[in-house]
Motif scaffolding. Structure first.
Motif, PDB file in Angstrom:
ATOM      1  N   TRP A 166     -12.768  -5.671  -5.266  1.00 27.68           N
ATOM      2  CA  TRP A 166     -13.471  -4.489  -5.764  1.00 27.68           C
ATOM      3  C   TRP A 166     -14.255  -3.849  -4.624  1.00 27.68           C
ATOM      4  O   TRP A 166     -14.841  -4.545  -3.786  1.00 27.68           O
ATOM      5  N   GLU A 226      -9.235  -1.892 -15.102  1.00 29.01           N
ATOM      6  CA  GLU A 226      -8.309  -1.802 -13.980  1.00 29.01           C
ATOM      7  C   GLU A 226      -6.943  -1.357 -14.489  1.00 29.01           C
ATOM      8  O   GLU A 226      -6.456  -1.867 -15.495  1.00 29.01           O
ATOM      9  N   GLY A 268      -3.195  -1.238 -13.154  1.00 26.60           N
ATOM     10  CA  GLY A 268      -2.423  -1.785 -12.061  1.00 26.60           C
ATOM     11  C   GLY A 268      -1.034  -1.216 -11.941  1.00 26.60           C
ATOM     12  O   GLY A 268      -0.383  -0.888 -12.936  1.00 26.60           O
ATOM     13  N   ARG A 282      -3.614  -0.255  -7.407  1.00 26.35           N
ATOM     14  CA  ARG A 282      -4.242  -0.197  -8.724  1.00 26.35           C
ATOM     15  C   ARG A 282      -5.412   0.775  -8.654  1.00 26.35           C
ATOM     16  O   ARG A 282      -5.856   1.171  -7.573  1.00 26.35           O
ATOM     17  N   ASP A 322      -9.340   1.075  -9.976  1.00 26.77           N
ATOM     18  CA  ASP A 322     -10.518   0.516 -10.616  1.00 26.77           C
ATOM     19  C   ASP A 322     -11.307   1.677 -11.191  1.00 26.77           C
ATOM     20  O   ASP A 322     -11.664   2.629 -10.471  1.00 26.77           O
TER      21      ASP A 322
END
Length: 244
Positions: A220, A229, A231, A236, A238
């Motif tokens: 992170w 999240e 993906g 990905r 956040d």
């Protein structure tokens, strides 16, 4: 993006401008080629000059991906189309332009003067596109030459629905080399060493949603745990939510 080199505006047609080098031995020149402002990496003479084209086949494929693609979902564009997004790490402008083509009003923030000039040139040429959808998308883009950290802190009253962050990091010699355009961008800017502070500024602002693009296996940003999240195979998002 970290600033590098001297401040320079775009040259006139047929002109060449050398913004100068830096302590790392990198040097660049801006020139106009076939009507497009282009960046030449003088320290990489075998590389083709870089110009930004928001009407390319690659960008059109991104747009055709629609609002269900990872980028759009991370920013909430799949739920509401007419939102104001801030791309605080504008880069080549492709993500921001794609979001504009999908209906958002987008503010691109770029603190590197040379990159800001290239972005303005890309927008100018997109506005002149005979494809109405592309020209309309370009009209929904605002380019702001500024450091995004103080800008976000100073515009807390501005209506911003979401903030997009896709920070770049200096070459650590361990990861695979990106495409040449991104290598040139990293040479020019030096990366985004203050990315964690940028996330802090975004979280302190008025946006209800902040989406940070990360490598699929990366930690992170700033060790801040996201609300969710999203993906993909190589990357990905956040997503952080502000209850303001």
């Amino acid at each position: 993006m970290a600033q590098s080199g001297e401040r320079s505006g775009p040259p006139g047609a047929g002109d060449e401008q050398t913004p100068g080098g830096d302590a790392r031995g990198f040097s660049f020149a801006l020139e106009t080629i076939a009507g497009a402002l282009s960046l030449r990496a003088l320290h990489r003479p075998d590389w083709e000059p870089l110009s930004l084209d928001w009407t390319s086949a690659e960008v059109r494929r991104r747009i055709q991906g629609g609002r269900k693609q990872l980028l759009s979902r991370a920013l909430g564009l799949h739920k509401k189309h007419d939102i104001h997004l801030v791309d605080a790490t504008a880069g080549l402008g492709r993500d921001g332009f794609t979001l504009a083509a999908l209906g958002a009003t987008v503010s691109l923030i770029e603190r590197q003067p040379i990159m800001a000039a290239l972005l303005r040139d890309a927008q100018r040429r997109a506005l002149e596109s005979p494809v109405a959808m592309l020209a309309a998308a370009a009209a929904r883009v605002r380019i702001i030459e500024a450091d995004a950290i103080p800008w976000l802190r100073q515009h807390t009253a501005e209506l911003i629905d979401a903030v997009h962050l896709d920070p770049m990091y200096p070459d650590d010699g361990k990861t695979a080399l990106p495409q040449k355009a991104m290598q040139m961008l990293r040479d020019l800017t030096g990366g985004d060493a203050d990315a964690a502070a940028l996330l802090d500024a975004a979280l302190a602002g008025s946006a209800r949603r902040i989406a940070v693009k990360r490598g699929a296996k990366a930690g992170w940003l700033g060790d801040r745990k996201p609300a969710l999240e999203l993906g993909g195979t190589q990357a990905r998002y956040d997503v952080y939510l502000n209850n303001r």
